[in-house]
Design an enzyme around this catalytic site. Structure first.
Site: not given
Length: 370
Positions: A163-164, A341
């Site tokens: 869920c961060g 990224c």
């Protein structure tokens, strides 16, 4: 051919000139760079940047050209990559005991860092930039898209795996009237998520996904599957299947790659996301196809480039306010991380998938959402 000549020739083939005038041309500060990269490959490239051995004005463009050209394959496989592959084959690098390493290494770096670079919901995953002009709106678009794909209704019990900092739980509870249980293995995330979701029907638990035992109407996992590991894909799907009601819906939001892999890039593994691995389409489908029906598979990986570059912009702006907590090498590490990224998504090497699944035992007339 010596190491310098080989590296210079490889870069030339990628359209990059050593000490050239283009923004994407590499500027060499230490000639040890050539042997380092030839010996250690992508790990040596990242580490030598962290140590200031080279610079580039347009780092994202430089790395994009390297990836697009396939430069990492030009440099022979090194011992670091071999060790990673062997470890992945011999051991479960994402076991219950090892799973918390990524929390200690990355997610517990300090909530202050992430508060500065993320949006108001602190979503540390790809935003949905369709009809959005800023990061806050793009992340809110993503959250609303997920809620609509899950067909949320007031009173639904929702499980958020990974869920961060509680962004999805907060948004879904406030805007769709649902009850959310969020689980994370990061103590820093759990603490802040609980504070952000106070006075809402949200419960945040410091727990591994494998320990969940409760039925839910909907299950979602946003940007966590990359830490599950190939050996645990079937286990992850078993957990979702066991905890999802028969008429429930599961949405998986995950980075994906073009090739079957069991390890990640050695530099990313050492400095950013230890024990992580990006799944391929066949690896994901093999894990769910015996228990779930595929309802939707949405790829919007091109938006991750935009998201990462916006995080980078905010990181640079925030650096004067947070640099007393870190050091210059940390700055170069994070600069390199966000740029490489972004380059990987720009090149089409990596993607972002939202996959919607339902149980095979229940026939649901699911309508896809965009």
């Amino acid at each position: 051919m010596n190491s310098q000549s080989f590296i210079e020739q490889t870069l030339t083939e990628a359209g990059i000139t050593v000490n050239g005038e283009n923004p994407f041309d590499i500027q060499i500060n230490d000639n040890r760079f050539y042997k380092r990269v030839l010996k250690d490959g992508s790990l040596g490239l990242g580490e030598s940047y962290m140590e200031g051995w080279w610079d580039c004005r347009a780092l994202d463009d430089f790395l994009y050209r390297i990836i697009q050209f396939g430069g990492e394959k030009k440099v022979k496989t090194n011992i670091n990559s071999i060790c990673l592959v062997l470890a992945a084959k011999l051991f479960n690098r994402q076991s219950l005991k090892r799973a918390t390493k990524v929390a200690r290494k990355h997610y517990n770096l300090g909530n202050n860092l992430f508060e500065h670079i993320l949006d108001k919901y602190m979503m540390y995953s790809c935003a949905y930039w369709n009809k959005a002009s800023d990061l806050d709106q793009a992340q809110e678009n993503k959250l609303d898209l997920i809620c609509r794909k899950l067909k949320l209704s007031p009173g639904h019990k929702v499980l958020d795996i990974g869920c961060g900092w509680g962004g999805f739980a907060q948004f879904a509870a406030q805007n769709y009237g649902v009850q959310v249980t969020g689980v994370t293995i990061s103590s820093n995330q759990a603490e802040l998520a609980s504070k952000r979701c106070a006075n809402l029907p949200v419960e945040i638990k410091l727990k591994d996904y494998r320990d969940i035992a409760e039925k839910f109407d909907r299950i979602v996992s946003i940007g966590m599957f990359e830490h599950v590991g190939t050996k645990n894909y079937p286990v992850f799907m078993d957990v979702v299947h066991r905890n999802l009601k028969n008429d429930g819906i599961f949405l998986l939001h995950s980075i994906g790659g073009n090739e079957n892999r069991i390890t990640t890039d050695p530099w990313i593994d050492r400095y950013i996301f230890p024990n992580s691995v990006i799944p391929s389409p066949s690896q994901v489908s093999a894990a769910f196809e015996k228990q779930f029906t595929l309802q939707d598979w949405h790829n919007f990986g091109h938006y991750y480039d935009d998201t990462l570059m916006e995080w980078l912009r905010k990181f640079k702006i925030a650096w004067p306010a947070i640099k007393n907590q870190y050091d210059d090498q940390f700055y170069r590490m994070w600069e390199y991380y966000l740029n490489i990224c972004a380059a990987s998504f720009r090149s089409g090497k990596n993607h972002l998938w939202q996959i919607v699944l339902t149980k095979q035992c229940y026939n649901i007339n699911y309508q896809s959402v965009r």
